[in-house]
Design an enzyme around this catalytic site. Structure first.
Site, PDB file in Angstrom:
ATOM      1  N   ASN A  45     -32.338 -43.198  10.936  1.00  0.00           N
ATOM      2  CA  ASN A  45     -32.803 -44.231   9.949  1.00  0.00           C
ATOM      3  C   ASN A  45     -32.255 -44.096   8.538  1.00  0.00           C
ATOM      4  OD1 ASN A  45     -34.543 -41.846   9.766  1.00  0.00           O
ATOM      5  ND2 ASN A  45     -36.265 -42.833   9.121  1.00  0.00           N
ATOM      6  N   GLU A  47     -33.089 -45.257   4.824  1.00  0.00           N
ATOM      7  CA  GLU A  47     -34.220 -46.115   4.155  1.00  0.00           C
ATOM      8  C   GLU A  47     -33.378 -46.424   2.880  1.00  0.00           C
ATOM      9  OE1 GLU A  47     -37.423 -43.281   3.752  1.00  0.00           O
ATOM     10  OE2 GLU A  47     -38.093 -43.852   5.898  1.00  0.00           O
ATOM     11  N   CYS A  56     -33.594 -48.847  10.699  1.00  0.00           N
ATOM     12  CA  CYS A  56     -34.141 -48.105  11.764  1.00  0.00           C
ATOM     13  C   CYS A  56     -32.885 -47.321  12.549  1.00  0.00           C
ATOM     14  CB  CYS A  56     -34.759 -48.676  13.044  1.00  0.00           C
ATOM     15  SG  CYS A  56     -36.442 -49.251  12.306  1.00  0.00           S
ATOM     16  N   GLU A  58     -32.431 -46.763  15.805  1.00  0.00           N
ATOM     17  CA  GLU A  58     -31.913 -47.457  16.864  1.00  0.00           C
ATOM     18  C   GLU A  58     -31.121 -48.629  16.683  1.00  0.00           C
ATOM     19  OE1 GLU A  58     -35.135 -46.724  15.996  1.00  0.00           O
ATOM     20  OE2 GLU A  58     -36.460 -46.516  17.567  1.00  0.00           O
ATOM     21  N   CYS A  89     -39.642 -49.801  17.370  1.00  0.00           N
ATOM     22  CA  CYS A  89     -40.309 -50.881  16.892  1.00  0.00           C
ATOM     23  C   CYS A  89     -39.853 -52.271  17.719  1.00  0.00           C
ATOM     24  CB  CYS A  89     -40.136 -50.962  15.380  1.00  0.00           C
ATOM     25  SG  CYS A  89     -38.294 -51.614  14.717  1.00  0.00           S
ATOM     26  N   CYS A  92     -36.417 -53.406  16.926  1.00  0.00           N
ATOM     27  CA  CYS A  92     -35.245 -52.737  17.523  1.00  0.00           C
ATOM     28  C   CYS A  92     -35.256 -53.195  19.049  1.00  0.00           C
ATOM     29  CB  CYS A  92     -35.607 -51.295  17.192  1.00  0.00           C
ATOM     30  SG  CYS A  92     -35.030 -50.765  15.518  1.00  0.00           S
TER      31      CYS A  92
END
Ligand code: THU
Length: 132
Positions: A45, A47, A56, A58, A89, A92
């Protein structure tokens, strides 16, 4: 997916989680995906101070796989250094579905619990457009 393939994904996902850029959540995630030709790509990830721009692990792993030439994804492994595993999530899941409708998705952590699903069970009746 055999044991050796999962173990290669595990190694790659753990290494990726160590490179997570997560100064806001302090929640590192690592992901490794196997493409149809057996190639592995990983991601963490990343940010952003503008929180909504966070990407993310993934999605970063899948986009890297595709950018490197993969055309399908057969397995996704998510690692978090947490006591319990976490699953991808919703966003993803939709991105996995684009390239891996039949993918297996595994979530591992530092505890002994492990989760494994068919992508179809994580995203039943997901949105798809017919392709030319
Ligand atoms: N995160 C992922 O990388 N993958 C997920 O499936 C859920 C959440 C990241 C985004 C953010 O950097 C942090 O975890 C906390 O939400």
């Amino acid at each position: 997916m055999n044991k050796a393939s999962w173990s290669r994904l595990e190694q790659a996902a753990k290494a990726a989680s160590a490179r997570a850029y997560c100064p806001y959540s302090r929640f590192p995630v690592g992901c490794a995906v196997m493409s149809g030709d057996g190639t592995i790509a990983s991601g963490c990830n990343v940010e952003n101070a503008s929180f909504g721009l966070t990407s993310c692990a993934e999605r970063n792993a899948i986009f890297r796989a595709i950018a490197d030439g993969a055309t399908s994804i057969v397995a996704v492994l998510v690692y978090t250094p947490t006591p319990a595993p976490v699953t991808p999530c919703g966003a993803c899941r939709q991105v996995i579905a684009e390239f891996g409708g039949d993918a297996r998705v595994r979530a591992i952590c530092d505890g002994s619990d492990m989760l494994e699903y068919a992508l179809r069970d994580l995203l039943p009746d997901g949105f798809m457009l017919a392709r030319e």
